[in-house]
Scaffold this active site. Structure first.
Site, PDB file in Angstrom:
ATOM      1  N   GLU A 253      54.093  77.950  14.827  1.00 28.62           N
ATOM      2  CA  GLU A 253      54.225  77.657  16.098  1.00 28.62           C
ATOM      3  C   GLU A 253      53.365  77.122  16.979  1.00 28.62           C
ATOM      4  O   GLU A 253      53.084  76.489  17.730  1.00 28.62           O
ATOM      5  CB  GLU A 253      55.285  79.165  16.613  1.00 28.62           C
ATOM      6  CG  GLU A 253      56.792  79.284  16.311  1.00 28.62           C
ATOM      7  CD  GLU A 253      57.865  77.418  16.975  1.00 28.62           C
ATOM      8  OE1 GLU A 253      57.207  76.614  16.731  1.00 28.62           O
ATOM      9  OE2 GLU A 253      58.825  77.967  17.641  1.00 28.62           O
TER      10      GLU A 253
ATOM     11  N   THR B  26      55.483  70.373  23.392  1.00 28.63           N
ATOM     12  CA  THR B  26      55.649  72.551  23.127  1.00 28.63           C
ATOM     13  C   THR B  26      54.329  71.926  24.297  1.00 28.63           C
ATOM     14  O   THR B  26      54.278  73.063  25.276  1.00 28.63           O
ATOM     15  CB  THR B  26      56.473  72.798  22.150  1.00 28.63           C
ATOM     16  OG1 THR B  26      57.318  72.609  22.356  1.00 28.63           O
ATOM     17  CG2 THR B  26      55.832  73.975  23.321  1.00 28.63           C
TER      18      THR B  26
HETATM   19  N1  HSE Z   1      59.371  79.495  24.656  1.00 32.26           N
HETATM   20  C1  HSE Z   1      58.956  78.329  24.887  1.00 32.26           C
HETATM   21  C2  HSE Z   1      58.544  77.171  25.776  1.00 32.26           C
HETATM   22  C3  HSE Z   1      59.939  77.303  23.653  1.00 32.26           C
HETATM   23  O1  HSE Z   1      59.461  77.033  26.530  1.00 32.26           O
HETATM   24  O2  HSE Z   1      57.033  77.282  25.500  1.00 32.26           O
HETATM   25  C4  HSE Z   1      59.628  76.778  23.170  1.00 32.26           C
HETATM   26  O3  HSE Z   1      58.691  76.289  22.014  1.00 32.26           O
END
Ligand code: HSE
Length: 307
Positions: A129, A181
């Site tokens: 991530e 993201t």
């Molecule tokens: N918690 C993360 C966000 C999840 O909202 O950016 C997305 O990968």
């Protein structure tokens, strides 16, 4: 010991409204499928058979980054060859990069005779991530690996808590636009007024209590995000129209799935979840935005070997 495996890792809904970066749950489908096998080269070799363009250099590919973190922890120089067979559409908001990372570390761990538990694998998958979005959050990778709802109680040290739940059905609408993201994290404010924080942690605690005690009314009252959703809603056309349509159709609550653009709603039964799907789909159809809608129960198992 088996020397090659096909692995399925499910899509996930992160944040679950109020739990930015700490709550998430797994879906039955869609998901990522990959094939993983040992090789003798001492390196990670990647092949892509999906319709999507994926970075295939080991430093940029989320699966390879996660896998390398795991091999480093084991001080292992074992080589692996990974073939990506099918993929959740990147940038859809249902944990595409998390599924790739989870599938890789789970598959390698199985091939190596399970040196780690699923919960321990979360720390490695998180590194994928980081490669994908610049932030090592675990709210997608934890449910992808462990199934069900999960809470990240703490990041340092990492403390992942599985949360039981009554039957709930997710409706997910994915408008065919891409929101990265990394972009949708950059627009978030770095400071939160105490009044908003109080509302938010009241809702997080309420949601967790509602899931533990099978209290659908409490789950419904708690599915509110007063911090992140108001900012990110600007990136999703018709967000509030679609959210209202979901609630009017009987959903317990509705918010942005992960970093968007997918929108999710939760319902207490499958028939309502399908009604909610129709209502949400109409919202995007009405303004001519192509969308893909599906209903899924919560996937309690998480990543698995596909026979
Ligand atoms: N918690 C993360 C966000 C999840 O909202 O950016 C997305 O990968």
């Amino acid at each position: 010991m088996s020397k090659n495996l096909k692995v399925f890792a499910p899509a996930t809904v992160a944040n679950v409204a109020c739990g930015f970066d700490v709550l998430g749950f797994a879906l039955h489908s869609p998901g990522d499928e990959l094939h993983i096998t040992f090789n003798d080269s001492g390196t990670l070799v990647l092949h892509n058979e999906t319709p999507y363009e994926l970075p295939l250099s080991p430093e940029k590919n989320v699966t390879a980054v996660a896998l390398q973190a795991m091999l480093d922890a084991l001080q292992s120089r074992q080589g692996f060859t990974v073939t990506f067979l099918s993929k959740i559409m990147p940038g859809s908001g249902v944990g595409s990069s998390a599924a790739s990372a989870a599938a890789g570390v789970f598959g390698a761990n199985e091939l190596l005779g399970r040196p780690f538990t699923r919960r321990q694998l979360v720390a490695f998958a998180m590194q994928g991530e980081r490669a994908a979005s610049g932030s090592a959050h675990a709210d997608n990778v934890a449910p992808a690996l462990m199934g069900g709802f999960t809470l990240i109680r703490s990041y340092t040290p990492l403390d992942v808590v599985p949360i039981p739940s009554p039957p709930v059905f997710a409706t997910v609408v994915h408008p065919q636009i891409e929101v990265r993201t990394s972009d949708s994290r950059k627009i978030l404010r770095q400071e939160v007024p105490i009044k908003k924080a109080v509302e938010q942690w009241g809702n997080v605690a309420g949601l967790v209590a509602g899931l533990f005690t099978n209290d659908y009314d409490l789950i419904s009252r708690s599915l509110h995000d007063v911090i992140v959703e108001p900012v990110r809603a600007l990136l999703i056309p018709e967000f509030y129209v679609i959210k209202q349509a979901a609630i009017d159709a009987g959903a317990l609550g509705c918010s942005i799935s992960g970093s968007g653009p997918s929108i999710f709603a939760l319902s207490s039964d499958e028939a309502t979840a399908h009604k909610v799907a129709q209502a949400m789909r109409r919202g995007f159809d009405h303004v001519g935005i192509e969308n893909h809608t599906f209903v899924s129960p919560v996937n309690k198992e998480g990543v698995r070997i596909k026979g």
